[in-house]
Design a protein around this motif. Sequence first.
Motif, PDB file in Angstrom:
ATOM      1  N   UNK A  25       1.568  15.216  -4.839  1.00 43.34           N
ATOM      2  CA  UNK A  25       0.278  14.679  -4.404  1.00 43.34           C
ATOM      3  C   UNK A  25      -0.252  13.339  -5.195  1.00 43.34           C
ATOM      4  N   UNK A  26      -0.360  13.657  -6.458  1.00 45.64           N
ATOM      5  CA  UNK A  26      -0.817  12.632  -7.282  1.00 45.64           C
ATOM      6  C   UNK A  26       0.200  11.324  -7.469  1.00 45.64           C
ATOM      7  N   UNK A  27       1.616  11.655  -7.300  1.00 43.84           N
ATOM      8  CA  UNK A  27       2.675  10.598  -7.231  1.00 43.84           C
ATOM      9  C   UNK A  27       2.249   9.709  -6.045  1.00 43.84           C
ATOM     10  N   UNK A  28       2.244  10.387  -5.003  1.00 39.81           N
ATOM     11  CA  UNK A  28       1.959   9.799  -3.751  1.00 39.81           C
ATOM     12  C   UNK A  28       0.580   8.861  -3.484  1.00 39.81           C
ATOM     13  N   UNK A  29      -0.588   9.303  -4.205  1.00 40.67           N
ATOM     14  CA  UNK A  29      -1.596   8.644  -4.175  1.00 40.67           C
ATOM     15  C   UNK A  29      -1.452   7.593  -5.036  1.00 40.67           C
ATOM     16  N   UNK A  30      -0.935   7.827  -6.155  1.00 38.96           N
ATOM     17  CA  UNK A  30      -0.854   6.545  -7.235  1.00 38.96           C
ATOM     18  C   UNK A  30       0.168   5.665  -6.722  1.00 38.96           C
ATOM     19  N   UNK A  31       1.062   5.950  -5.911  1.00 37.84           N
ATOM     20  CA  UNK A  31       2.148   4.963  -5.452  1.00 37.84           C
ATOM     21  C   UNK A  31       1.460   3.912  -4.257  1.00 37.84           C
ATOM     22  N   UNK A  32       0.954   4.793  -3.364  1.00 39.77           N
ATOM     23  CA  UNK A  32       0.372   4.256  -2.126  1.00 39.77           C
ATOM     24  C   UNK A  32      -0.623   3.443  -2.501  1.00 39.77           C
ATOM     25  N   UNK A  33      -1.821   3.497  -3.522  1.00 42.44           N
ATOM     26  CA  UNK A  33      -2.848   2.651  -4.245  1.00 42.44           C
ATOM     27  C   UNK A  33      -2.146   1.512  -4.642  1.00 42.44           C
ATOM     28  N   UNK A  34      -1.260   1.675  -5.482  1.00 40.68           N
ATOM     29  CA  UNK A  34      -0.700   0.696  -6.464  1.00 40.68           C
ATOM     30  C   UNK A  34      -0.076  -0.484  -5.453  1.00 40.68           C
ATOM     31  N   UNK A  35       0.550  -0.004  -4.402  1.00 43.98           N
ATOM     32  CA  UNK A  35       1.179  -0.994  -3.422  1.00 43.98           C
ATOM     33  C   UNK A  35      -0.041  -1.663  -2.734  1.00 43.98           C
ATOM     34  N   UNK A  36      -0.913  -0.964  -2.335  1.00 43.92           N
ATOM     35  CA  UNK A  36      -2.041  -1.378  -1.639  1.00 43.92           C
ATOM     36  C   UNK A  36      -2.789  -2.584  -2.344  1.00 43.92           C
ATOM     37  N   UNK A  37      -2.965  -2.379  -3.565  1.00 40.46           N
ATOM     38  CA  UNK A  37      -3.607  -3.376  -4.236  1.00 40.46           C
ATOM     39  C   UNK A  37      -2.734  -4.667  -4.413  1.00 40.46           C
ATOM     40  N   UNK A  38      -1.540  -4.295  -4.913  1.00 43.45           N
ATOM     41  CA  UNK A  38      -0.440  -5.430  -4.964  1.00 43.45           C
ATOM     42  C   UNK A  38      -0.509  -6.442  -3.929  1.00 43.45           C
ATOM     43  N   UNK A  39      -0.098  -5.940  -2.888  1.00 42.36           N
ATOM     44  CA  UNK A  39       0.108  -6.585  -1.624  1.00 42.36           C
ATOM     45  C   UNK A  39      -1.272  -7.149  -0.810  1.00 42.36           C
ATOM     46  N   UNK A  40      -1.762  -6.111  -0.442  1.00 45.84           N
ATOM     47  CA  UNK A  40      -3.094  -6.501   0.374  1.00 45.84           C
ATOM     48  C   UNK A  40      -4.293  -7.274  -0.428  1.00 45.84           C
ATOM     49  N   UNK A  41      -4.518  -6.885  -1.680  1.00 47.49           N
ATOM     50  CA  UNK A  41      -5.328  -7.664  -2.595  1.00 47.49           C
ATOM     51  C   UNK A  41      -4.644  -8.696  -3.458  1.00 47.49           C
ATOM     52  N   UNK A  42      -3.224  -8.991  -3.373  1.00 44.81           N
ATOM     53  CA  UNK A  42      -2.795 -10.123  -4.052  1.00 44.81           C
ATOM     54  C   UNK A  42      -2.656  -9.960  -5.664  1.00 44.81           C
ATOM     55  N   UNK A  43      -2.856  -8.701  -6.134  1.00 44.55           N
ATOM     56  CA  UNK A  43      -3.063  -8.299  -7.475  1.00 44.55           C
ATOM     57  C   UNK A  43      -1.444  -8.097  -7.860  1.00 44.55           C
ATOM     58  N   UNK A  44      -0.764  -9.124  -8.292  1.00 39.93           N
ATOM     59  CA  UNK A  44       0.755  -9.027  -8.589  1.00 39.93           C
ATOM     60  C   UNK A  44       0.667  -8.484 -10.075  1.00 39.93           C
ATOM     61  N   UNK A  45      -0.258  -8.545 -11.074  1.00 37.35           N
ATOM     62  CA  UNK A  45      -0.282  -8.137 -12.114  1.00 37.35           C
ATOM     63  C   UNK A  45      -0.209  -6.699 -12.702  1.00 37.35           C
ATOM     64  N   UNK A  46      -0.560  -5.810 -11.059  1.00 41.40           N
ATOM     65  CA  UNK A  46      -0.419  -4.494 -11.361  1.00 41.40           C
ATOM     66  C   UNK A  46       1.131  -4.181 -11.524  1.00 41.40           C
ATOM     67  N   UNK A  47       2.076  -4.943 -11.390  1.00 46.07           N
ATOM     68  CA  UNK A  47       3.414  -4.653 -11.646  1.00 46.07           C
ATOM     69  C   UNK A  47       3.639  -4.738 -13.281  1.00 46.07           C
ATOM     70  N   UNK A  48       3.271  -3.842 -13.790  1.00 42.88           N
ATOM     71  CA  UNK A  48       3.247  -3.786 -15.334  1.00 42.88           C
ATOM     72  C   UNK A  48       3.856  -2.381 -15.780  1.00 42.88           C
ATOM     73  N   UNK A  49       3.845  -2.332 -17.012  1.00 42.50           N
ATOM     74  CA  UNK A  49       4.196  -0.949 -17.833  1.00 42.50           C
ATOM     75  C   UNK A  49       3.368   0.151 -17.524  1.00 42.50           C
ATOM     76  N   UNK A  50       2.169   0.038 -17.053  1.00 46.31           N
ATOM     77  CA  UNK A  50       1.433   1.139 -16.666  1.00 46.31           C
ATOM     78  C   UNK A  50       1.492   1.901 -15.767  1.00 46.31           C
ATOM     79  N   UNK A  51       2.134   1.159 -14.718  1.00 44.35           N
ATOM     80  CA  UNK A  51       2.464   1.475 -13.384  1.00 44.35           C
ATOM     81  C   UNK A  51       3.678   1.718 -12.825  1.00 44.35           C
ATOM     82  N   UNK A  52       4.828   0.927 -13.643  1.00 46.77           N
ATOM     83  CA  UNK A  52       6.087   0.834 -13.465  1.00 46.77           C
ATOM     84  C   UNK A  52       6.950   1.359 -14.938  1.00 46.77           C
ATOM     85  N   UNK A  53       8.138   1.849 -14.673  1.00 48.53           N
ATOM     86  CA  UNK A  53       8.999   1.983 -16.072  1.00 48.53           C
ATOM     87  C   UNK A  53       9.304   0.593 -16.259  1.00 48.53           C
TER      88      UNK A  53
END
Length: 285
Positions: A25-53
Amino acid sequence: MKTSTTLFLLLTAISLVSCNDAKLEKNITMYADTWDHIVNDGNIDLINNSNFTEDITLVMSPQNIVGIDGFKDYYQNFLTGFSDIKFTVVQVFGQGDNIVKHWNFKGNHTGDFFGIPATGNSVDIDGVTLVKMKDGKIAQEEDFMDNMVFMQQLGLLPNLENTTLINSIYEAFGKGDIPAVLEMMDKNIVWNESTSSSYSDGNPYKGPDAVLNGVFKRLGEDNEYFKLENIKLSPLGNDQVLAILNYDGKFKKTGEAYKTTVVHLWTLKNEKITTFQQYIGLGKQ
């Protein structure tokens, strides 16, 4: 003793299932929220080593994209290439560190997209992504979507559905169902008759009412009969359809019958006709 051991194992199993469910559940929530902010909010900087290996991998052909910088550059194309983006996670589920995401992407192609200049076309595409998580971070993704439909929506490949729509326009016209023809037009349609046509005096006709009054009504008033024959349709890129056909008619005023070959170039957007251009060959209209 046996009963105590069995009870202990049962409680341990339940505890492990509960922990696994909480982790998922934690993985799913983190994953969905991360991509929501990346694409819908245009926050490309969330592709970083805090959210991705560090070795985040996008599985694709002919070569995988590996690493945060490459992964970030790849998805920047979507934010640069499209405006009015709406990215929706339709459904997401998983097991352990594996997640399956069903998504929908909508946007207007108004910028450079992997070197493809803006077409102005709208896209509405569904897809599925297989995801692997590692220690609460996104470690691998593999996207599946209908690339042919995507290219058709961009106008880079012929869209056979456009041909079907144009064919239905000719069928409706042949039955005298003019309201159905007008319904298939965009409210801002731009319609041009051939310069050799007597109806070119109103070019360009803008909007369905202008086409009705400036072309269709005059055709009815001027002709004893007017038929479209031998229609051949060819789908083109950029949401266009080319039609080659014959006009077969007879003028009321002179009683003169005529036949001529014509070409129609139709342009569509969102299943509506946006522009029409007529070219007339030898003959009269």
